[in-house]
Design a protein around this motif. Structure first.
Motif, mmCIF file in Angstrom:
data_model
loop_
_atom_site.group_PDB
_atom_site.id
_atom_site.type_symbol
_atom_site.label_atom_id
_atom_site.label_comp_id
_atom_site.label_asym_id
_atom_site.label_seq_id
_atom_site.Cartn_x
_atom_site.Cartn_y
_atom_site.Cartn_z
ATOM 1 N N CYS A 41 0.829 -1.207 0.000
ATOM 2 C CA CYS A 41 0.000 0.000 0.000
ATOM 3 C C CYS A 41 0.867 1.262 0.000
ATOM 4 C CB CYS A 41 -0.925 0.002 1.211
ATOM 5 S SG CYS A 41 -2.119 -1.359 1.241
ATOM 6 N N TYR A 56 -4.297 0.429 -8.106
ATOM 7 C CA TYR A 56 -5.281 0.705 -7.065
ATOM 8 C C TYR A 56 -6.054 -0.558 -6.694
ATOM 9 C CZ TYR A 56 -4.444 5.701 -7.735
ATOM 10 O OH TYR A 56 -3.858 6.938 -7.780
ATOM 11 N N VAL A 59 -3.885 -2.423 -4.373
ATOM 12 C CA VAL A 59 -3.970 -1.855 -3.024
ATOM 13 C C VAL A 59 -5.205 -2.391 -2.312
ATOM 14 C CG1 VAL A 59 -4.352 0.269 -1.717
ATOM 15 C CG2 VAL A 59 -2.652 0.217 -3.541
ATOM 16 N N VAL A 63 -5.230 -4.503 1.119
ATOM 17 C CA VAL A 63 -5.989 -4.111 2.316
ATOM 18 C C VAL A 63 -6.803 -5.289 2.847
ATOM 19 C CG1 VAL A 63 -7.887 -2.668 3.143
ATOM 20 C CG2 VAL A 63 -6.075 -1.664 1.761
#
Length: 343
Positions: A41, A56, A59, A63
């Motif tokens: 991240c 993205y 990411v 997460v």
């Protein structure tokens, strides 16, 4: 995926030394997973070179894996008798309800697991569109559509986990916090096992396998066409890119099969002891050891995801150097974004 049951449940009646060894291993595994996914991240969000839709999505996947690893640490340190550092027992009825429904049932672990699986599918499908239908990429995968898709995935992940609210209830015994909800037959547990096996394992695995197959077929057809047109340099570059892509996708698919299969088969066959009378192995000591190993192996998938999806990705390695090596000079003069092709 019985690996997501609390470690306290997993090691009922097992030797303390075995339970302590496993919960410590899970804690270490969780810490490594949190740090690895956090690094992903930080690198992607900090380096402008990596600011695109593909990264993205990576990411978002990181997460989900990071939250699952945090839940792994939490379960080991709160629920496991040999390793827990907090002996929290709620006194109020509302506290017991919250504890049993949301913590003891492991609904959060299941939700994060679903999110990890389906975010992984989105990454695969996004790369499928980028490699198989590059001219349609901008039209099919708009920013708005991807935001909606990601939101739906997280909502669906928690929705699929709702059946776990009905596994435990507050206990009337003052010495116990939770007790398992008793049903007249095993229908609920059987249906739950089949649903979890299909939704969290078989469906995402099928989607990714289909995407991998289509990518390989398309790239082979394109390489053959380029050879027929005597475009040797382009064909050679395409073959090299295909080989690297197939290598990475093979690792991904192999990791899923190896790391997820034991826990999913365990949950399907021996879900909550429903078949212990019919299948002797489900109630044996050997099964307890197998279940413990499957528990550790399952979470390892979230630990190695940063390695498979990011460290095998050329631009991420460049971003990693830019993040931790101030003297590294960026070669970002090339304005062509090759982030869609993991090299």
């Amino acid at each position: 995926m019985s690996a997501l049951n609390s470690t306290q449940q997993v090691f009922d009646d097992e030797e303390p030394t075995i339970g302590k060894w496993v919960c410590q291993l899970l804690a270490v595994e969780g810490v490594i997973g949190v740090l690895g996914n956090l690094l992903v991240c930080i690198v992607i969000l900090r380096i402008k070179l990596l600011h695109n839709m593909t990264n993205y999505l990576l990411v978002n996947l990181a997460v989900a894996d990071m939250l699952l690893c945090l839940q792994c640490i939490f379960n080991g340190l709160i629920f496991h008798q040999d390793c827990k550092i907090i002996d929290y027992v709620p006194k109020t009825f509302v506290g017991k309800v919250a504890f049993c429904r949301f913590l003891q049932s492991d609904i959060l672990s299941w939700a994060f697991s679903y999110a990890s699986a389906y975010n992984l599918c989105v990454v695969t499908l996004e790369r499928y569109v980028a490699l198989v239908h590059p001219l349609q990429y901008a039209r099919k995968l708009t920013t708005t559509r991807m935001k909606i898709l990601i939101t739906l995935i997280w909502m669906m992940s928690f929705l699929f986990s709702l059946p776990y609210l009905f596994l435990f209830k507050p206990s009337n015994d003052p010495d116990l916090v939770c007790s398992e909800i008793e049903y007249q037959d095993n229908t609920f547990h059987v249906l739950l096992g089949v649903f979890v096996f299909f939704s969290s394992y078989l469906l995402p695995l099928t989607l990714m396998s289909w995407a991998y197959y289509k990518i390989q077929v398309t790239l082979k057809r394109q390489a053959k066409a380029l050879n027929l047109q005597h475009a040797r340099a382009a064909a050679y570059d395409l073959v090299i890119a295909r080989q690297r892509l197939v290598s990475m996708l093979t690792i991904v698919l192999g990791a899923l099969i190896i790391l997820w299969t034991p826990t999913n088969i365990t949950f399907l066959v021996c879900v909550h002891g429903a078949f212990r009378g019919q299948i002797p192995f489900c109630g044996s000591n050997g099964f307890k050891y197998f279940k413990a190993i499957a528990h550790v192996v399952f979470y390892f998938n979230s630990v190695i995801n940063p390695i498979i999806y990011e460290l095998k990705y050329k631009k991420f390695r460049q971003g990693l150097k830019l993040t931790f090596c101030c003297c590294h000079k960026s070669h970002g003069a090339n304005t062509v974004d090759i982030a869609l092709v993991p090299l």
